[in-house]
Motif scaffolding. Sequence first.
Motif, mmCIF file in Angstrom:
data_model
loop_
_atom_site.group_PDB
_atom_site.id
_atom_site.type_symbol
_atom_site.label_atom_id
_atom_site.label_comp_id
_atom_site.label_asym_id
_atom_site.label_seq_id
_atom_site.Cartn_x
_atom_site.Cartn_y
_atom_site.Cartn_z
ATOM 1 N N LEU A 1 0.859 -1.176 0.000
ATOM 2 C CA LEU A 1 0.000 0.000 0.000
ATOM 3 C C LEU A 1 0.898 1.229 0.000
ATOM 4 C CD1 LEU A 1 -2.924 1.051 0.214
ATOM 5 C CD2 LEU A 1 -2.636 1.056 2.683
ATOM 6 N N LYS A 2 0.686 2.097 -0.978
ATOM 7 C CA LYS A 2 1.564 3.248 -1.140
ATOM 8 C C LYS A 2 1.305 4.308 -0.077
ATOM 9 C CE LYS A 2 3.465 1.421 -4.680
ATOM 10 N NZ LYS A 2 4.554 0.552 -4.377
ATOM 11 N N GLN A 3 2.301 5.144 0.078
ATOM 12 C CA GLN A 3 2.308 6.161 1.121
ATOM 13 C C GLN A 3 1.080 7.063 1.076
ATOM 14 O OE1 GLN A 3 6.094 8.207 1.465
ATOM 15 N NE2 GLN A 3 4.989 10.129 1.629
ATOM 16 N N ALA A 4 0.696 7.545 -0.108
ATOM 17 C CA ALA A 4 -0.441 8.472 -0.208
ATOM 18 C C ALA A 4 -1.727 7.823 0.275
ATOM 19 C CB ALA A 4 -0.600 8.961 -1.645
ATOM 20 N N ALA A 5 -1.945 6.567 -0.077
ATOM 21 C CA ALA A 5 -3.168 5.875 0.329
ATOM 22 C C ALA A 5 -3.201 5.665 1.834
ATOM 23 C CB ALA A 5 -3.285 4.542 -0.405
ATOM 24 N N PHE A 6 -2.062 5.280 2.426
ATOM 25 C CA PHE A 6 -2.059 5.079 3.865
ATOM 26 C C PHE A 6 -2.231 6.396 4.605
ATOM 27 C CE2 PHE A 6 -0.245 4.637 8.077
ATOM 28 C CZ PHE A 6 -1.071 3.624 8.551
ATOM 29 N N SER A 7 -1.698 7.466 4.063
ATOM 30 C CA SER A 7 -1.852 8.778 4.690
ATOM 31 C C SER A 7 -3.329 9.145 4.808
ATOM 32 C CB SER A 7 -1.107 9.839 3.880
ATOM 33 O OG SER A 7 -1.240 11.099 4.484
ATOM 34 N N ILE A 8 -4.094 8.883 3.769
ATOM 35 C CA ILE A 8 -5.532 9.175 3.782
ATOM 36 C C ILE A 8 -6.233 8.294 4.807
ATOM 37 C CG2 ILE A 8 -7.653 9.071 2.411
ATOM 38 C CD1 ILE A 8 -5.814 9.816 -0.031
ATOM 39 N N LEU A 9 -5.883 7.006 4.844
ATOM 40 C CA LEU A 9 -6.479 6.107 5.833
ATOM 41 C C LEU A 9 -6.174 6.572 7.251
ATOM 42 C CD1 LEU A 9 -5.914 2.476 4.501
ATOM 43 C CD2 LEU A 9 -8.091 3.620 4.902
ATOM 44 N N SER A 10 -4.923 6.941 7.505
ATOM 45 C CA SER A 10 -4.532 7.320 8.863
ATOM 46 C C SER A 10 -5.235 8.597 9.313
ATOM 47 C CB SER A 10 -3.018 7.487 8.966
ATOM 48 O OG SER A 10 -2.582 8.661 8.320
ATOM 49 N N GLN A 11 -5.572 9.462 8.381
ATOM 50 C CA GLN A 11 -6.284 10.694 8.726
ATOM 51 C C GLN A 11 -7.740 10.424 9.070
ATOM 52 O OE1 GLN A 11 -5.782 13.659 5.622
ATOM 53 N NE2 GLN A 11 -3.671 13.010 5.348
ATOM 54 N N ASN A 12 -8.303 9.380 8.471
ATOM 55 C CA ASN A 12 -9.745 9.161 8.574
ATOM 56 C C ASN A 12 -10.165 8.081 9.557
ATOM 57 O OD1 ASN A 12 -10.859 11.062 6.542
ATOM 58 N ND2 ASN A 12 -9.548 9.904 5.170
ATOM 59 N N LEU A 13 -9.267 7.183 9.936
ATOM 60 C CA LEU A 13 -9.668 6.057 10.781
ATOM 61 C C LEU A 13 -9.532 6.382 12.262
ATOM 62 C CD1 LEU A 13 -8.271 2.799 9.143
ATOM 63 C CD2 LEU A 13 -10.645 3.418 9.513
ATOM 64 N N GLU A 14 -10.642 6.305 12.959
ATOM 65 C CA GLU A 14 -10.634 6.421 14.412
ATOM 66 C C GLU A 14 -11.683 5.456 14.943
ATOM 67 O OE1 GLU A 14 -10.692 9.808 17.900
ATOM 68 O OE2 GLU A 14 -10.730 10.398 15.800
ATOM 69 N N LEU A 15 -11.227 4.485 15.715
ATOM 70 C CA LEU A 15 -12.103 3.410 16.188
ATOM 71 C C LEU A 15 -12.123 3.418 17.712
ATOM 72 C CD1 LEU A 15 -10.724 0.874 13.619
ATOM 73 C CD2 LEU A 15 -13.011 1.867 13.572
ATOM 74 N N PRO A 16 -13.258 3.715 18.329
ATOM 75 C CA PRO A 16 -13.309 3.971 19.770
ATOM 76 C C PRO A 16 -13.018 2.772 20.664
ATOM 77 C CG PRO A 16 -15.513 3.985 18.835
ATOM 78 C CD PRO A 16 -14.554 3.916 17.688
ATOM 79 N N HIS A 17 -13.048 1.542 20.113
ATOM 80 C CA HIS A 17 -12.816 0.355 20.943
ATOM 81 C C HIS A 17 -11.600 -0.457 20.488
ATOM 82 C CE1 HIS A 17 -16.622 1.018 22.974
ATOM 83 N NE2 HIS A 17 -17.171 1.203 21.792
ATOM 84 N N LEU A 18 -10.820 0.080 19.557
ATOM 85 C CA LEU A 18 -9.715 -0.676 18.975
ATOM 86 C C LEU A 18 -8.661 -1.029 20.020
ATOM 87 C CD1 LEU A 18 -8.607 -1.759 16.272
ATOM 88 C CD2 LEU A 18 -7.302 0.373 16.078
ATOM 89 N N ARG A 19 -8.401 -2.323 20.185
ATOM 90 C CA ARG A 19 -7.376 -2.801 21.123
ATOM 91 C C ARG A 19 -6.177 -3.401 20.386
ATOM 92 N NH1 ARG A 19 -8.018 -2.959 26.153
ATOM 93 N NH2 ARG A 19 -6.625 -4.716 26.503
ATOM 94 N N THR A 20 -6.427 -4.041 19.237
ATOM 95 C CA THR A 20 -5.373 -4.735 18.498
ATOM 96 C C THR A 20 -5.377 -4.266 17.050
ATOM 97 O OG1 THR A 20 -5.617 -6.693 19.900
ATOM 98 C CG2 THR A 20 -4.485 -6.989 17.796
ATOM 99 N N LEU A 21 -4.207 -3.839 16.585
ATOM 100 C CA LEU A 21 -4.047 -3.400 15.201
ATOM 101 C C LEU A 21 -2.973 -4.244 14.546
ATOM 102 C CD1 LEU A 21 -4.495 -1.387 12.848
ATOM 103 C CD2 LEU A 21 -2.678 0.012 13.875
ATOM 104 N N LYS A 22 -3.313 -4.822 13.393
ATOM 105 C CA LYS A 22 -2.351 -5.586 12.603
ATOM 106 C C LYS A 22 -2.272 -4.950 11.228
ATOM 107 C CE LYS A 22 -3.526 -9.861 15.011
ATOM 108 N NZ LYS A 22 -3.979 -11.255 14.885
ATOM 109 N N LEU A 23 -1.079 -4.516 10.847
ATOM 110 C CA LEU A 23 -0.845 -3.939 9.526
ATOM 111 C C LEU A 23 0.210 -4.767 8.821
ATOM 112 C CD1 LEU A 23 -0.589 -0.076 10.172
ATOM 113 C CD2 LEU A 23 -2.482 -1.312 9.115
ATOM 114 N N ASP A 24 -0.054 -5.108 7.569
ATOM 115 C CA ASP A 24 0.879 -5.934 6.804
ATOM 116 C C ASP A 24 0.928 -5.418 5.372
ATOM 117 O OD1 ASP A 24 2.294 -7.940 5.475
ATOM 118 O OD2 ASP A 24 1.253 -9.568 6.482
ATOM 119 N N GLY A 25 2.103 -4.966 4.938
ATOM 120 C CA GLY A 25 2.280 -4.555 3.557
ATOM 121 C C GLY A 25 1.929 -3.107 3.294
ATOM 122 N N VAL A 26 2.487 -2.200 4.088
ATOM 123 C CA VAL A 26 2.144 -0.782 3.980
ATOM 124 C C VAL A 26 3.417 0.051 3.879
ATOM 125 C CG1 VAL A 26 1.136 1.180 5.229
ATOM 126 C CG2 VAL A 26 -0.024 -1.030 5.246
#
Length: 197
Positions: free
Chosen positions: A61-86
């Motif tokens: 996943l290219k930098q520009a796409a992840f930047s947009i995701l990181s700006q928009n994702l907020e999950l109030p109950h998130l305990r575990t995050l797994k990212l692969d291939g970014v």
Amino acid sequence: MLAFPVSHLDRVPWVNAIITLELTLVPSDGVAPRAWSEPLADFIMRFQKLECLDLYVDTRLKQAAFSILSQNLELPHLRTLKLDGVDGLPEDLSRFFIKNRSTLREIFLEIIGVSTSTGGSWQTLLSEVRNQLQLTRLKMTQCDANGDDICFAEDSFDRSNIIDVIGQDTRLLGRLIKSIMKGTPGHEERASVLEIF
């Protein structure tokens, strides 16, 4: 799939029952990142009870796409995050982690590349993780900086493929931050996997 009107999910009763979401992404070449990453973030955030988010990207996943995701994702109950291939900027990863810091306790990073073009680095990112999050587990596997593998030159740790550190001593993470090296580790020296739990 993202062409599906995600607002329809608001009327589906099982949406609020889902606490784990595993997605495999295969981004298309030639499609502007904003065209699919904003709808993807909107789709993910419909699952407001999510405690575990696992995003696997089939091709990096290219930098520009992840930047947009990181700006928009907020999950109030998130305990575990797994990212692969970014691929991303350290500040994009940091933004995502910090937005979810009140609940985030485990981070698993695999094949994550960061660019230091804006002045950030793995050291600055991990320092923010140490100082602003309350993690019980951090695992990094085959991560790189500007295409160069990072590894950990800490003599007191296991020199196998996995470093396991037990405990929640932030000083230990500090020592590991100082020991980050770039390049290809020799067979006798360094680990490409860091695991703290």
